[in-house]
Design an enzyme around this catalytic site. Structure first.
Site, PDB file in Angstrom:
ATOM      1  CB  ILE A 297      -0.967   0.001   1.191  1.00 51.76           C
ATOM      2  CG1 ILE A 297      -0.124  -0.118   2.608  1.00 51.76           C
ATOM      3  CG2 ILE A 297      -2.086  -1.114   1.117  1.00 51.76           C
ATOM      4  CD1 ILE A 297      -0.938   0.089   3.804  1.00 51.76           C
ATOM      5  NE  ARG A 298       7.364   1.237   2.061  1.00 46.24           N
ATOM      6  CZ  ARG A 298       7.967  -0.079   2.016  1.00 46.24           C
ATOM      7  NH1 ARG A 298       7.767  -0.859   1.130  1.00 46.24           N
ATOM      8  NH2 ARG A 298       8.517  -0.482   3.079  1.00 46.24           N
ATOM      9  N   GLY A 299       2.344   2.689  -2.442  1.00 49.72           N
ATOM     10  CA  GLY A 299       1.745   3.436  -3.513  1.00 49.72           C
ATOM     11  C   GLY A 299       0.631   4.152  -3.569  1.00 49.72           C
TER      12      GLY A 299
END
Length: 397
Positions: A297-299
């Protein structure tokens, strides 16, 4: 007896050389994506830094060094190796924190935001810090000698040719950038100190690629190319020649523009907390990331932060999908899984995904047009082969 002439020569040589000013950031022609990514990280350092990849001579290092002059001065404890804040305990080194907790008031001074460059030959001890050998031998005590991460606290850490740096060292630096802390365990010395900095890396993709796990740790990624626009290219050459002839005068002429941009960045950082992002925009960001099979979920997080920073920079208060479209490619193109047989690059895939989610009718019409064009091409090829005997030569393709 010491010769006075010799002493005068030594004193003259000991004087620090005058600092040559860097090329002003506002005078860098083109490379809009690179400049935007850098500015957004200045507004919100939590975005996670920028990875700039491109051929030699495309202005990667120049842009990074020019960025420092845009950053405001910071309050520091004088002569502190960690650039400790005199008031914020989260930004204090161990010694300053100990003094502050004892009830004493820390001295305060102003200093420029530090830029620390990490050389390719650096070792892990030089980066993280190690035991102070001089104190150990002279005083017989275990003391910590701060490394580059300590010097970069509250500033910028720049790694040129990051793709040639040892993967283990890159991992150590990125871990500190993500957590904001550096933990050192060396020869009986155990210490944790703040290491909050903007991580900037650059490199030439022809010399090697970074591992996907390391790519994902950079907040944004930019691919820069040589300027092909004749007007921009000519202007950049003229500016560079004028700068080399008289750096001080060139920077003075650009000072008003620089000050205006610096003020915009300060105001944007203040407005950042007040920027509102509607729930439907957040949902669409996650939908795009899911459609592109982005791992983790970094993006999603970086795209949310970058869109809000862009809105604050432009002086508005609410994020729209138009803002997301401007930054999502920079946040996701390095996080996509690469297929060596796929001719489409990551940026184009992100644009198609945004169009499919944000403008489904246009995407459907484009898919229909492609399908019809493909069918026509297949029909034309079939007609050209009709009427010929099986196995007959059809000519060169």
């Amino acid at each position: 007896m010491r010769c006075p002439v010799f002493a005068a020569v030594v004193a003259e040589r000991a004087k620090p050389a005058a600092r040559i000013p860097t090329l002003p950031f506002v005078k860098i022609a083109g490379q809009e994506d690179m400049k935007l990514a850098i500015l957004l990280n200045v507004i919100d350092p939590k975005i996670g830094g920028v990875l700039i990849m491109g051929e030699r001579g495309t202005g990667k290092s120049v842009a990074v060094r020019a960025m420092v002059d845009l950053l405001p001065e910071i309050d520091v404890v004088p002569d502190d190796p960690f650039n400790s804040s005199p008031t914020d305990t989260n930004l204090m080194g161990p010694s300053a924190l100990q003094v502050y907790r004892s009830g004493e008031k820390l001295p305060s001074g102003r200093a420029k935001t530090p830029l620390v460059e990490l050389p390719l030959g650096a070792t892990e001890d030089r980066i993280c810090g190690t035991i102070d050998i001089e104190k150990a031998l002279q005083e017989g005590i275990k003391a910590y000698e701060p490394g580059l991460l300590a010097r970069a606290n509250r500033g910028i850490l720049y790694v040129d040719e990051v793709n040639l740096l040892d993967d283990g060292l890159v991992d150590v630096v990125l871990d500190s950038a993500a957590s904001g802390l550096n933990t050192v365990e060396r020869e009986g010395v155990s210490i944790i100190h703040p290491a909050k900095f903007i991580m900037l890396g650059s490199g030439n993709p022809q010399e090697g690629e970074l591992r996907p796990q390391l790519l994902d740790r950079f907040g944004m990624s930019v691919n820069v190319t040589t300027l092909l626009d004749v007007d921009m290219r000519t202007q950049m050459v003229l500016d560079k020649m004028a700068y080399e002839q008289d750096p001080d005068d060139f920077c003075y002429q650009a000072s008003q523009e620089q000050n205006q941009l610096r003020q915009r960045l300060v105001e944007a950082a203040k407005k950042l907390k007040g920027v509102h992002m509607p729930a439907e925009v957040r949902l669409k960001i996650s939908e795009i990331c899911s459609l592109l099979d982005v791992d983790g979920i970094r993006g999603d997080i970086v795209t949310n932060r970058a869109a809000k920073a862009l809105v604050a920079f432009e002086g508005r208060e609410e994020v729209s999908m138009t803002d997301v479209e401007k930054v999502i490619g920079l946040c996701l193109n390095h996080r996509l899984r690469k297929d060596p047989l796929d001719p489409m690059d990551g940026g184009s895939k992100v644009k198609l995904a945004v169009q499919r989610i944000n403008r489904p009718k246009e995407a459907a019409e484009a898919d229909k047009a492609k399908k019809e064009a493909k069918e026509k091409a297949q029909a034309a090829a079939a007609n050209s082969r009709s009427g010929k005997k099986a196995g007959s030569w059809g000519g060169l393709p």
